[in-house]
Enzyme design. Structure first.
Site, mmCIF file in Angstrom:
data_model
loop_
_atom_site.group_PDB
_atom_site.id
_atom_site.type_symbol
_atom_site.label_atom_id
_atom_site.label_comp_id
_atom_site.label_asym_id
_atom_site.label_seq_id
_atom_site.Cartn_x
_atom_site.Cartn_y
_atom_site.Cartn_z
ATOM 1 N N TRP A 1 1.194 10.439 11.918
ATOM 2 C CA TRP A 1 1.805 9.212 11.421
ATOM 3 C C TRP A 1 3.301 9.227 11.780
ATOM 4 O O TRP A 1 3.977 10.239 11.628
ATOM 5 C CB TRP A 1 1.623 9.112 9.893
ATOM 6 C CG TRP A 1 2.373 7.933 9.350
ATOM 7 C CD1 TRP A 1 2.004 6.629 9.418
ATOM 8 C CD2 TRP A 1 3.658 7.964 8.701
ATOM 9 N NE1 TRP A 1 2.967 5.826 8.858
ATOM 10 C CE2 TRP A 1 4.005 6.625 8.405
ATOM 11 C CE3 TRP A 1 4.551 8.986 8.360
ATOM 12 C CZ2 TRP A 1 5.191 6.278 7.771
ATOM 13 C CZ3 TRP A 1 5.746 8.640 7.732
ATOM 14 C CH2 TRP A 1 6.041 7.291 7.430
ATOM 15 N N ASP B 1 4.192 -9.546 5.013
ATOM 16 C CA ASP B 1 3.466 -8.271 5.017
ATOM 17 C C ASP B 1 2.842 -8.012 3.651
ATOM 18 O O ASP B 1 2.669 -8.926 2.817
ATOM 19 C CB ASP B 1 4.431 -7.147 5.459
ATOM 20 C CG ASP B 1 3.736 -6.007 6.173
ATOM 21 O OD1 ASP B 1 3.145 -5.155 5.482
ATOM 22 O OD2 ASP B 1 3.753 -5.957 7.409
ATOM 23 N N TRP C 1 -3.583 -6.961 10.826
ATOM 24 C CA TRP C 1 -4.753 -6.308 10.200
ATOM 25 C C TRP C 1 -4.456 -4.822 10.102
ATOM 26 O O TRP C 1 -4.457 -4.116 11.098
ATOM 27 C CB TRP C 1 -5.977 -6.562 11.065
ATOM 28 C CG TRP C 1 -7.264 -5.961 10.613
ATOM 29 C CD1 TRP C 1 -7.469 -4.741 10.045
ATOM 30 C CD2 TRP C 1 -8.566 -6.542 10.737
ATOM 31 N NE1 TRP C 1 -8.801 -4.525 9.804
ATOM 32 C CE2 TRP C 1 -9.510 -5.623 10.228
ATOM 33 C CE3 TRP C 1 -9.042 -7.742 11.256
ATOM 34 C CZ2 TRP C 1 -10.884 -5.864 10.208
ATOM 35 C CZ3 TRP C 1 -10.410 -7.984 11.236
ATOM 36 C CH2 TRP C 1 -11.312 -7.062 10.707
ATOM 37 N N ASP C 2 -4.214 -4.382 8.890
ATOM 38 C CA ASP C 2 -3.784 -3.000 8.662
ATOM 39 C C ASP C 2 -4.965 -2.140 8.223
ATOM 40 O O ASP C 2 -6.028 -2.640 7.822
ATOM 41 C CB ASP C 2 -2.698 -3.017 7.571
ATOM 42 C CG ASP C 2 -1.737 -1.847 7.661
ATOM 43 O OD1 ASP C 2 -2.041 -0.877 8.363
ATOM 44 O OD2 ASP C 2 -0.676 -1.909 6.997
ATOM 45 N N MET C 3 -4.812 -0.822 8.229
ATOM 46 C CA MET C 3 -5.856 0.123 7.808
ATOM 47 C C MET C 3 -5.131 1.442 7.550
ATOM 48 O O MET C 3 -4.724 2.104 8.487
ATOM 49 C CB MET C 3 -6.861 0.252 8.948
ATOM 50 C CG MET C 3 -8.154 0.942 8.612
ATOM 51 S SD MET C 3 -8.038 2.717 8.886
ATOM 52 C CE MET C 3 -9.724 3.182 8.757
ATOM 53 N N ASN C 4 -4.947 1.754 6.267
ATOM 54 C CA ASN C 4 -3.991 2.814 5.943
ATOM 55 C C ASN C 4 -4.552 4.144 5.462
ATOM 56 O O ASN C 4 -3.815 4.926 4.872
ATOM 57 C CB ASN C 4 -2.999 2.291 4.906
ATOM 58 C CG ASN C 4 -1.933 1.430 5.550
ATOM 59 O OD1 ASN C 4 -1.187 1.902 6.387
ATOM 60 N ND2 ASN C 4 -1.909 0.165 5.202
ATOM 61 N N CYS D 1 -3.270 -2.700 13.318
ATOM 62 C CA CYS D 1 -2.328 -1.717 12.797
ATOM 63 C C CYS D 1 -3.149 -0.763 11.951
ATOM 64 O O CYS D 1 -4.099 -1.173 11.290
ATOM 65 C CB CYS D 1 -1.284 -2.450 11.943
ATOM 66 S SG CYS D 1 -0.214 -1.373 10.977
ATOM 67 N N ASP E 1 4.717 3.096 12.654
ATOM 68 C CA ASP E 1 5.589 2.735 11.539
ATOM 69 C C ASP E 1 6.998 3.251 11.765
ATOM 70 O O ASP E 1 7.905 2.935 10.990
ATOM 71 C CB ASP E 1 5.045 3.333 10.229
ATOM 72 C CG ASP E 1 3.986 2.439 9.621
ATOM 73 O OD1 ASP E 1 3.765 1.339 10.156
ATOM 74 O OD2 ASP E 1 3.386 2.834 8.616
HETATM 75 C C1 DGJ Z 1 1.466 0.282 7.076
HETATM 76 C C2 DGJ Z 1 1.949 -0.563 8.207
HETATM 77 O O1 DGJ Z 1 1.986 0.180 9.384
HETATM 78 C C3 DGJ Z 1 3.306 -1.138 7.834
HETATM 79 O O2 DGJ Z 1 3.855 -1.842 8.909
HETATM 80 C C4 DGJ Z 1 3.137 -2.021 6.644
HETATM 81 O O3 DGJ Z 1 2.337 -3.123 6.977
HETATM 82 C C5 DGJ Z 1 2.523 -1.234 5.498
HETATM 83 N N1 DGJ Z 1 1.337 -0.539 5.910
HETATM 84 C C6 DGJ Z 1 2.198 -2.124 4.349
HETATM 85 O O4 DGJ Z 1 1.551 -1.465 3.361
#
Ligand code: DGJ
Length: 744
Positions: free
Chosen positions: A200, A367, A478-481, A527, A549
């Site tokens: 990351w 966001d 479209w995020d995925m964390n 994302c 990020d």
């Molecule tokens: C992770 C993304 O990479 C960021 O740019 C942002 O959208 C955050 N998540 C938001 O929780």
């Protein structure tokens, strides 16, 4: 015709003027033998003189025949257990528990063009003349299973795409344990393996290592292609540079668990395989069902690593990305994440949008934090209802106000995720991926919806559709964390638990497809905590990816340089952010931040209401510059010139297809006293063309710029005193040069 078949010997030659790929059917066993992959060679009727059969002490298929060991035959799609001991391309277990396979040649067909894959992303053609596809049918008579090997060769590109498909034609279930997309046996191991690795906030760092005997691999077992390794690897000769020499690039069009493996055997033969990671993978194939692997794109280059990248760039930009946005320049955006994080309301958002509009920014992206009770990262994912306290007029009201300003409006979602305080979780706890009676590990306080269930995908589609159909939304981030843990689906039979990961990613593709079908004009940016799903699979749906990020300009040099190994500039999301930088605390000049971010899809990620007039003026100029140059950046040819992993100076450039214009970015990370002389030798210009360097108003022929280079040292003859009074540039300096062709 780029595919020729010798019907008598059953030899197949796929070729164009750049690349040749040759294989044949073995006389006795009717399996496939690989003969050659590399630079284009003249077609001849037969290549049986390329067959190598030494006598080795090994196990052989046929009695009295000491040359029928698969351990020593280069193969197309090797199996395990019948004289080959290396890792195979596929493994199937049948109802008696045996995993021996023997797929023998049945027939071939040639298809004009390139058929698409079923439910999977793939490269494509706009016209059937752009490619030919050879499909080989093999059959295992014991398993009663058909294997289709597909090879598409592009007519004008050094590109061959491969995938495989298994069809169970028996009356019983069989279990796939391994189903790779490609496998090639190279005759020697004199290669370095190049790949992209990271974590990351420091994705796509370029790594290289000489091949050694045994296994070397890159992989993901996380449910996403991941920050750790990108689904790409290349084999290059040790003397190959960025611009000279041979390289073979392999890129998997897939966003889930993958494996890219190189095995060097004791005879120095090198087997490369790439496909779905067999670890944690099984597929229960019922009678009459089929399983198709993802596509592996194979690029051959004899013009160095940069040559390979340019082929990937053109192919992915022109024939992987689809739809409305494929050939269009992208809007300059401002994203509120680093400006406000979760702490915003409608008024704040509107002041940012207004200030952004004043400097010419075109798209405002809202966001994380606009829904449910989400004021930090502990809650609400899955409650895709607007937070009325923050946004009393809803997304429809806010989006209208922003579009009334003359800007476009974009919105963040994290569709695959759920928090335990939500409606959806309370009503459907079984929709979460977790193993019964085991801890369900969280990542960033969130859990993963089982996208292998169609009802989950449809439910999320409905929720997103409710917002999209009532608001003016032209962009989705479209995020995925988090990655998948405790993989298990209560929806699947006990024998199918090895399917969870693949079914999950098919569900993600399905949701994308539904959204694109209904909203073909929405620009998607994928994302996954930055670049954890920066892969070709995603590009098929989302034309651009938030590469990391990490928005620090110095870190971005490495991340964007690495991303450019495979991905075109107009897919690399890159923004100017605030200083001190939020990830590393570094203070870099605003000009350098932009000079890095220009080489991607450009935007801002800072509180534009909280900067001074001078910075605002800079931003306004940067926005104008990008608008003027973004078509060139989108469609031009990219060259890497100086490598951030090897030096304090970094440089790259993009040249217009007709060589009439070019932009060069040059970056010096740390300032040095009494330093050496610097020259940037350019690439890709017309040697006979005269160019003006706009920043200097000097003119030079292309040959001079490419062979002598742009000289960065000054000439202080007769003005040495000026040197001492000159303001030094300091750390993290950069320069941008624009070249324009002019008449003599
Ligand atoms: C992770 C993304 O990479 C960021 O740019 C942002 O959208 C955050 N998540 C938001 O929780």
């Amino acid at each position: 015709m780029a595919i020729k078949v010798n019907e008598e010997n059953l030899e197949f030659h796929l070729f164009n003027d750049k690349v040749s790929y040759i294989f044949r059917v073995l006389e006795k066993s009717h399996q496939l033998e690989h003969l050659y992959y590399g630079k284009s060679i003249k077609h001849r009727d037969s290549y049986d003189h390329l067959i190598e059969r030494e006598v080795r002490p090994s196990c052989n298929l046929y009695e009295g025949d000491h040359t029928s060991s698969f351990e020593h035959i280069k193969q197309e799609y090797p199996s395990y257990g019948t004289t080959d001991y290396r890792y195979p391309s596929h493994m199937i277990t049948n109802e008696i528990g045996s995993s021996i396979t023997n797929f023998t040649y049945q027939s071939y067909r040639i298809i004009e063009g390139k058929p698409s894959l079923n439910g999977l992303p793939s490269t494509y053609v706009d016209d059937v003349s752009e490619a030919d596809t050879l499909e080989i049918t093999l059959f295992d008579h014991i398993l009663k299973c058909t294997l289709l090997l597909s090879y598409s060769i592009y007519t004008y590109r050094p590109v061959i795409c491969r995938h495989a498909q298994f069809v169970n034609q028996s009356q019983t279930n069989i279990q796939l344990n391994r189903a790779m997309s490609t496998s090639i046996d190279f005759p020697d191991n004199n290669y370095e393996m190049t790949y992209l690795s990271g974590a990351w906030a420091r994705e796509t760092h370029v790594e290289k290592q000489p091949l050694t005997k045994g296994i070397q691999s890159i992989y993901s077992s996380r449910g996403a292609s991941s920050h750790i390794y990108n689904p790409f690897l290349a084999l290059k000769r040790p003397h190959t540079t960025e611009h000279i020499g041979e390289v073979y690039g392999f890129s998997l069009v897939y966003s889930g668990n993958f494996l890219g493996q190189v095995e060097v055997d004791t005879y120095q033969a090198t087997r490369i395989t790439m496909g779905i990671n067999p670890f944690q993978f099984t597929w229960d194939l019922k009678p009459n069902e089929s399983f198709q692997t993802p596509e592996c794109v194979m690029v051959y280059s004899d013009t160095g690593v940069n040559g390979m990248s340019q082929t990937f760039h053109d192919l992915y930009r022109q024939r992987l990305v689809r739809g409305f946005w494929r050939d269009r320049v992208r809007p300059i955006l401002i994203n509120n994440w680093e400006a406000t994080y979760f702490d915003f309301d409608e008024e704040k958002i509107l002041t940012i949008a207004k200030a952004a509009k004043e400097v010419g920014i075109e798209l405002f992206v809202l966001d994380d934090g606009w829904f449910g009770e989400r004021n930090d990262d502990t809650s609400s994912l899955g409650d895709w209802f607007v937070n009325q306290k923050k946004l009393p007029n809803g997304i429809s009201g806010l989006s209208k106000k922003i579009t009334d300003l003359g800007m476009q409006f974009g919105l963040w979602f994290e569709p695959e995720m759920v928090c335990t305080d939500t409606d959806i979780f309370k009503r459907h706890p079984e929709w979460v991926i977790q193993t019964p009676n085991r801890t369900a590990s969280h990542g960033r306080n969130q859990f993963i919806l089982d996208f292998g269930r169609t009802e989950v995908v449809d439910y999320i589609f409905k929720m997103m559709d409710d917002i999209l159909s009532t608001s003016n939304i032209s962009y989705i981030k479209w995020d995925m964390n988090r990655y998948i843990t405790e993989p298990y689906s209560t929806n699947l039979h006990v024998d199918q638990q090895g399917e969870v990961f693949h079914r999950y990613i098919l569900g993600v593709y399905n949701l994308y497809e539904q959204l694109i079908e209904k909203y073909p004009h929405i620009l998607f940016e994928s994302c996954a905590g930055g670049g954890a799903r920066f892969d070709p699979g995603m590009l098929y749906y989302a034309p651009q990816t938030w590469a990391s990020d990490d928005t620090d300009a110095v870190e971005r040099l490495k991340i964007q340089y690495g991303s450019s190994m495979v991905y075109p500039l107009n897919s690399i999301g890159s923004h100017v952010s605030d200083v001190p930088n939020h990830q590393v605390g570094r203070i870099t000049p605003i000009a350098s931040r932009a000079n890095v971010a220009f080489f991607g899809t450009f935007g801002y990620e800072l509180d534009i209401t909280n900067i001074n007039e001078e910075e605002k003026r800079c931003i306004s100029e940067q926005v104008s510059f990008y608008k003027a140059k973004r078509e060139l950046i989108r469609s031009g040819t990219f060259f890497r010139l100086l490598n951030p992993f090897e030096s304090n100076e970094v440089s790259w450039m993009v040249v217009a297809a007709d060589q009439s214009e070019a932009i060069i970015g040059y970056y010096k990370v740390l300032s040095k006293p009494n330093d050496h002389y610097y020259r940037i030798q350019l690439k890709g210009l017309d040697p006979n063309q005269k160019y003006v360097i706009e920043e200097r108003q000097t003119t030079h022929y292309g040959d001079e710029l490419m062979n002598v280079g742009i000289i960065l040292a000054e000439n202080y003859t007769d003005r040495a005193n000026e040197f001492w009074s000159k303001k030094k540039e300091g750390d993290f300096s950069s320069k941008l040069f624009v070249l324009k062709a002019i008449n003599d």
